[in-house]
Scaffold this motif. Sequence first.
Motif, short mmCIF file in Angstrom:
data_model
loop_
_atom_site.label_atom_id
_atom_site.label_comp_id
_atom_site.label_asym_id
_atom_site.label_seq_id
_atom_site.Cartn_x
_atom_site.Cartn_y
_atom_site.Cartn_z
N PHE A 1 0.82 -1.21 0.00
CA PHE A 1 0.00 0.00 0.00
C PHE A 1 0.86 1.27 0.00
N GLN A 2 2.08 1.18 0.53
CA GLN A 2 2.95 2.36 0.52
C GLN A 2 3.26 2.79 -0.90
N GLU A 3 3.57 1.82 -1.76
CA GLU A 3 3.87 2.13 -3.16
C GLU A 3 2.62 2.59 -3.90
N GLU A 4 1.46 1.98 -3.56
CA GLU A 4 0.22 2.38 -4.22
C GLU A 4 -0.15 3.82 -3.88
N LEU A 5 0.01 4.19 -2.61
CA LEU A 5 -0.30 5.57 -2.22
C LEU A 5 0.73 6.54 -2.76
N GLY A 6 2.03 6.20 -2.59
CA GLY A 6 3.11 6.92 -3.24
C GLY A 6 3.23 8.38 -2.86
N GLY A 7 3.83 9.13 -3.80
CA GLY A 7 4.18 10.52 -3.54
C GLY A 7 2.99 11.43 -3.34
N LYS A 8 1.86 11.12 -3.99
CA LYS A 8 0.68 11.97 -3.84
C LYS A 8 0.22 12.00 -2.39
N ALA A 9 0.14 10.84 -1.79
CA ALA A 9 -0.28 10.78 -0.39
C ALA A 9 0.74 11.46 0.51
N VAL A 10 2.05 11.27 0.24
CA VAL A 10 3.09 11.90 1.05
C VAL A 10 2.98 13.42 0.97
N ALA A 11 2.78 13.94 -0.23
CA ALA A 11 2.66 15.39 -0.40
C ALA A 11 1.43 15.93 0.32
N MET A 12 0.31 15.20 0.27
CA MET A 12 -0.89 15.65 0.97
C MET A 12 -0.68 15.69 2.48
N MET A 13 0.00 14.68 3.00
CA MET A 13 0.22 14.65 4.44
C MET A 13 1.14 15.78 4.89
N ILE A 14 2.20 16.04 4.13
CA ILE A 14 3.12 17.14 4.47
C ILE A 14 2.38 18.47 4.45
N SER A 15 1.51 18.63 3.46
CA SER A 15 0.73 19.87 3.38
C SER A 15 -0.18 20.03 4.59
N LEU A 16 -0.83 18.96 5.02
CA LEU A 16 -1.71 19.04 6.19
C LEU A 16 -0.92 19.36 7.45
N VAL A 17 0.29 18.79 7.59
CA VAL A 17 1.09 19.03 8.79
C VAL A 17 1.60 20.46 8.83
N LYS A 18 2.00 20.99 7.68
CA LYS A 18 2.59 22.34 7.65
C LYS A 18 1.56 23.43 7.89
N GLU A 19 0.36 23.24 7.41
CA GLU A 19 -0.65 24.31 7.47
C GLU A 19 -1.32 24.30 8.85
N GLN A 20 -0.63 24.82 9.82
CA GLN A 20 -1.12 24.77 11.20
C GLN A 20 -2.33 25.66 11.42
N SER A 21 -2.38 26.78 10.75
CA SER A 21 -3.49 27.70 10.96
C SER A 21 -4.78 27.24 10.29
N MET A 22 -4.68 26.33 9.34
CA MET A 22 -5.86 25.91 8.58
C MET A 22 -6.48 24.61 9.10
N HIS A 23 -5.72 23.81 9.83
CA HIS A 23 -6.22 22.50 10.26
C HIS A 23 -6.08 22.37 11.77
N PRO A 24 -7.04 21.76 12.43
CA PRO A 24 -6.96 21.57 13.89
C PRO A 24 -5.87 20.56 14.26
N PHE A 25 -5.65 20.49 15.56
CA PHE A 25 -4.55 19.68 16.05
C PHE A 25 -4.68 18.21 15.66
N HIS A 26 -5.85 17.60 15.88
CA HIS A 26 -5.98 16.16 15.66
C HIS A 26 -5.83 15.80 14.18
N ILE A 27 -6.19 16.71 13.28
CA ILE A 27 -6.01 16.45 11.84
C ILE A 27 -4.53 16.42 11.51
N ARG A 28 -3.77 17.39 12.02
CA ARG A 28 -2.35 17.43 11.74
C ARG A 28 -1.63 16.24 12.37
#
Length: 865
Positions: free
Chosen positions: A467-494
Amino acid sequence: SMAGQGGGGGEGAQGAVGGSRRDVEKQGKTTKQDEDDVVKRDMLSTLVMLLTNKHSAELYDRQVKTLMRISKAYSDGFFIADIHKLVQIFKHVGGRVDQGMTEFVEPLCDLLNICSKPFVKQIASEEYRNFDSLSEIVQVICSFISSKIPEIQLSAAAAMIAYSTTDEGLPASISFRNQILESSSAIENIGQVFQRGELDKKVLLQLLQLLLELSRRNELAAQISQQNCLEYAVEALLHGFKSHICVISVEILWNCMENVPSAAERLGTKRTADVFAQVITDLLKEGYRSQDKELRNELLLVLHYLAEKDKIHEFFIANGFLETLLTTSSASESEVRNDVKSSVLTSSSEDFEMKRTMMHIICLLSENPACMDRIKQHHSFIPGLVLHLDERYVNHLARKKFSRQQQRQLQIECLSSLVILVPKFPDLFIQLGGLAIILQFLSEQSEESLRSGCLRLLIQCAKLPGFQEELGGKAVAMMISLVKEQSMHPFHIRQDALSVLARLCENCPANQNIVSALEGLDALIENIEWTVEETIRMEPMSLTAVDAVWCIVCGNRENERLFEQKGGLEALVLLLDKCPRFLQFLVVSCMCQLVENQGLLEQLRTLREPVANKAVTHLLIRLWREEEDYILQEERKELEIRGVNLRREEDMRSGELVEHLTLKNLHTKIHSLLVKLGFDTARDELDTEEKKKLFQIEKYLQAHEATLWQAFNKELAEEGIRPVTPDRRILERRVDENMAAQEELEEQLENMDAQHEAGEQEELRQFFQQIHQEELARKNTVKRVSQALPTSTRTKIIVDSHKSQIYPPLIATTRGLEEKTNDGRGSRTERKDNVEEFLRDSATSKLVSAPSFLSCCSCSPPSSF
């Protein structure tokens, strides 16, 4: 007027003596009521005498008439003070009924019906004072429940129902009343009635009503389960869902399941599964009314409790009920024709709750491998779950019929179900395109609950092979974006996004490289911080961040290099200094893994502790001491609170000792990190106590290796196993070596203490020697100065008045003289000449010739001056 005054006086006298007319009437009524109470009690005493006296024991007609009179007289309830008489009456009348005297049945039922009314209290605390009497009367009433005469059973059960509830119809919450019910034999007698077999429907309904009232309390619900009354409640369901008996039975089962966890285990039988399958199937086919649907949902909730136990799972496959659940819950999404009634597929709240509850039950049944195979093979259940998350089918009939709020709740339910089911059929989920659908759904949703559900599903998916290969870079990029955007997402989402990122990169170099390429390490390091908010969170962000560092950085040379450059190791040291004990385990373990990199190891050796500005070794020694204090505190707590001594390491078995050292003890992890750092790295900066502790840490494994070998020998002896000679010699040699090492450690610690004490003594001796030398030098200086001074009056005046200005030059002059002579002392003539030379100095002459100075002298200055 005199007559009027006299009449008034008479009236006043009457008021003074007998009170007002109202008081007189009230007193008369009270007196009459007291007289009636006395008459009533005389009636009870008379009846007791009639029943017990040998001369009147067979006067049955008179006894029956007296019973009828008592029933009329006590229509408002019996007095608590008369309970002891009632107990005797009930026992004798019950005995006559058992002998077949039917004329006593009606009077006995009348007495029991009066007991349905509250007992009359004459003082407020009378009920508390007569606890034993109340317990006895309740016990007697309960004994009539097992009577073979239905009328008596109905009256006794009605009396107990009334006693079990309050005036508002709620469960009685008074503690003493609960104690009376717990000590009564009501449930035991009901169980005996059930065991006898066929029951009149009225009696069964009344007994079930009593069980319902008793089942509201935890202790009584446990008694109901122990007396096997729940099995009969299950059988009562077969009276039909339109019967009130079925409704009451469902409530009894629900209360007992909720209050007694072991009740579901007792009911995990094939008979229970068959009864539930039959009743729910009948409701699905013929339950059109609103109350029928409510009863169906209540049965499903009870079934949910049963499905939590694995024991009953296999029976639902055999009777076909699992197939019914699968087909009904996915009928709207299925493209295959089925026989599910349209009346259960509406968007009403009852049918919507039925669909959600069925999905819950199916997830619980999936724990059984056979059930899981059937769920996987079903044509529409899994595709139906995915359909509600696929934005391509937003206009599908199965989705359009629900309101927007219902759609959201159903999507959350689908995500929760997939979290449980996807790990059990990953290939099918990939075939359905589930990963792409989830990522697309996550990117388009802004609601927190839906995003949280997607992230939890991705956490489970990322752990699965491939599943790691299936999810790949798109999923990694989405997760990094969610973690970085602290003002846009609540704590539990990040935090969930960071967990997904860690799982995606675990043992996956391709995804690890993507993180470094997208500058995701900065987001990790920013979250490695122990703040005030972290202390109140169940799962701190720093814990997730350290886990992500372990999965993303450790083992990847490029990420380790970037982690070193960006100050990640320093952030870990700061976190280790502040974080609580449970997080220290993970941080120290992660640092042990990181220092496998030589560059990070050298950097860690140069880092300083933030507060004390000392090396990391000093911090680790402090953590070691805190762990020792924690262990002692836990031992003391167990002894004071539970009265139990915690097992010491010397008393543990080998397996338990290994588990304790590797999983429950921070000492082993700190020792591993210090081995990497080197014990001599910062030894010079430590004081003696820290050096001793560091030496103990250095010998930590050797000491516990001896304990482990001793545990091995002890276990072999307990099991009666005698090792062969070579093995025995090896064991003995290892034990002897480790014991010798332990003795050497103790000896070296004693030597260190001796050296430390000798060093302190030497420092103290040098200190006092320096004090003596300084004191001797001061005395010598004063002596030399006093010997070099002239005896003239002028010089004495100068020395006494301006000692602070003259004394330093005099000392310097004296020191100059000491350098000229071999023995350090000049002649008296030379010292006198030097003083004369000093006094002739221009600055000194100006000082002495000052008017203020001359005015303070008692004699005139010499002409030579």
